[in-house]
Design an enzyme around this catalytic site. Structure first.
Site, PDB file in Angstrom:
ATOM      1  N   HIS A   1       1.080  -1.133  -0.027  1.00 10.41           N
ATOM      2  CA  HIS A   1       0.059  -0.007   0.010  1.00 10.41           C
ATOM      3  C   HIS A   1       0.986   1.316  -0.204  1.00 10.41           C
ATOM      4  O   HIS A   1       1.555   1.717   1.019  1.00 10.41           O
ATOM      5  CB  HIS A   1      -0.917  -0.111   1.361  1.00 10.41           C
ATOM      6  CG  HIS A   1      -1.643   1.173   1.465  1.00 10.41           C
ATOM      7  ND1 HIS A   1      -2.583   1.299   2.436  1.00 10.41           N
ATOM      8  CD2 HIS A   1      -2.107   2.280   0.684  1.00 10.41           C
ATOM      9  CE1 HIS A   1      -3.164   2.537   2.467  1.00 10.41           C
ATOM     10  NE2 HIS A   1      -2.817   2.989   1.427  1.00 10.41           N
TER      11      HIS A   1
ATOM     12  N   ASP B   1      -9.438  -0.918   4.634  1.00 13.12           N
ATOM     13  CA  ASP B   1      -8.143  -0.757   5.490  1.00 13.12           C
ATOM     14  C   ASP B   1      -8.412   0.618   6.518  1.00 13.12           C
ATOM     15  O   ASP B   1      -8.626   1.608   6.187  1.00 13.12           O
ATOM     16  CB  ASP B   1      -6.996  -0.319   4.713  1.00 13.12           C
ATOM     17  CG  ASP B   1      -5.901  -0.022   5.310  1.00 13.12           C
ATOM     18  OD1 ASP B   1      -5.706  -0.357   6.380  1.00 13.12           O
ATOM     19  OD2 ASP B   1      -4.705   0.187   4.417  1.00 13.12           O
TER      20      ASP B   1
HETATM   21  C1  DX5 Z   1      -2.838   3.432   7.577  1.00 13.57           C
HETATM   22  C2  DX5 Z   1      -2.738   2.090   7.309  1.00 13.57           C
HETATM   23  C3  DX5 Z   1      -3.308   0.890   7.780  1.00 13.57           C
HETATM   24  C4  DX5 Z   1      -3.017   0.734   9.294  1.00 13.57           C
HETATM   25  C5  DX5 Z   1      -4.493  -0.006   9.744  1.00 13.57           C
HETATM   26  O1  DX5 Z   1      -2.556   4.414   6.856  1.00 13.57           O
HETATM   27  O2  DX5 Z   1      -2.854   2.221   5.722  1.00 13.57           O
HETATM   28  O3  DX5 Z   1      -2.901  -0.213   7.226  1.00 13.57           O
HETATM   29  O4  DX5 Z   1      -2.011   0.019   9.353  1.00 13.57           O
HETATM   30  O5  DX5 Z   1      -4.034  -0.308  11.136  1.00 13.57           O
HETATM   31  P1  DX5 Z   1      -5.496  -0.551  12.217  1.00 13.57           P
HETATM   32  O6  DX5 Z   1      -5.753  -1.776  11.424  1.00 13.57           O
HETATM   33  O7  DX5 Z   1      -4.821  -0.580  13.265  1.00 13.57           O
HETATM   34  O8  DX5 Z   1      -6.375   0.651  11.811  1.00 13.57           O
HETATM   35 ZN    ZN Z   2      -2.805   0.231   4.539  1.00 15.01          ZN
END
Ligand code: DX5
Ligand code: ZN
Length: 224
Positions: free
Chosen positions: A69, A178
């Site tokens: 990502h 996400d």
């Molecule tokens: C945020 C990221 C996510 C994040 C999700 O910018 O793209 O992938 O790590 O983390 P949680 O599950 O803790 O919200």
């Molecule tokens: Zn992410």
């Protein structure tokens, strides 16, 4: 709705001093995909890791596909670097590329699967004219840049809107969500139409990774 659900732990929330072991532990716990958050302190106000860390995971022996990502701008040089590093999925934010279609084609030409990432306020219309080229659509349910944020409820109708577009396209495209996903809300997210679930803190923040992944699968079973 799909019963082919994938769980993608985000390594952002892992103990980075023990990254190889941590990723192997979520693989052993039943993960389907390794979500790899790349931040550049420019497109987003945070800095994480680059292609050499991605490649180190593969050298360590991680066999699951790496789902990169990119929260970076510009994107094309890092697309090349992550393709070289062994990434399978590479997703980027349309706001971060001057030529979205060109960046998608670049990912394809390098033998990887392209994804487009929509921020909470990015309209679904940005999928117009490119959806047929995508293998993944990633909907942000938090603003990108940090783990551990709360799920934004307005994402649910947006997931359904994107699911309709995928169905109309007739293509096989993963619909990934996400941010702020846990065993408590994963069923609602699946019911709205998602099939791929990124979870960072909900997985790496507990002792037993299998336990939380099993809870997620159990919740998903009810909507499969
Ligand atoms: C945020 C990221 C996510 C994040 C999700 O910018 O793209 O992938 O790590 O983390 P949680 O599950 O803790 O919200
Ligand atoms: Zn992410």
């Amino acid at each position: 709705m799909s019963s082919d659900f994938w769980i993608a732990p985000s390594v952002l929330a892992a103990d980075l001093a023990r990254l190889g072991e941590e990723v192997q532990a979520v693989v052993d716990a039943g993960a389907d995909l390794v979500h790899f958050d790349v931040m550049d302190n420019h497109y987003v106000p945070n800095l994480t890791f680059g292609p050499s860390v991605c490649n180190s995971l593969i050298q360590y022996g991680i066999k699951l596909p790496i789902d990169v990502h990119l929260m970076v701008s510009p994107v094309d040089d890092l697309i090349r670097a992550f393709a070289d590093a062994g990434a399978q999925y590479i997703s980027f934010h349309p706001e971060a590329s001057d030529h979205v279609h060109r960046s998608i084609k670049l990912i394809q030409d390098l033998g990887c699967r392209p994804g487009l990432v929509l921020n909470p306020a990015t309209p679904v219309q940005c999928l117009d004219w490119v959806i047929d080229e995508l293998d993944m659509i990633l909907l942000m349910s938090v603003n990108p840049g940090f783990g551990g944020q709360s799920f934004i409820p307005a994402t649910l109708p947006k997931i359904s809107a994107v699911r309709d577009r995928i169905n109309k396209s007739g293509k096989t495209i993963r619909l990934e969500v996400d941010g702020g996903i846990s065993a408590e809300n994963i069923a609602d997210i699946a019911t709205a139409g998602a099939d791929t679930f990124v979870a960072g803190s909900a997985i790496f923040g507990v002792e037993d990774y299998s336990d939380v992944i099993n809870h997620m699968r159990l919740a998903l079973k009810k909507c499969g």
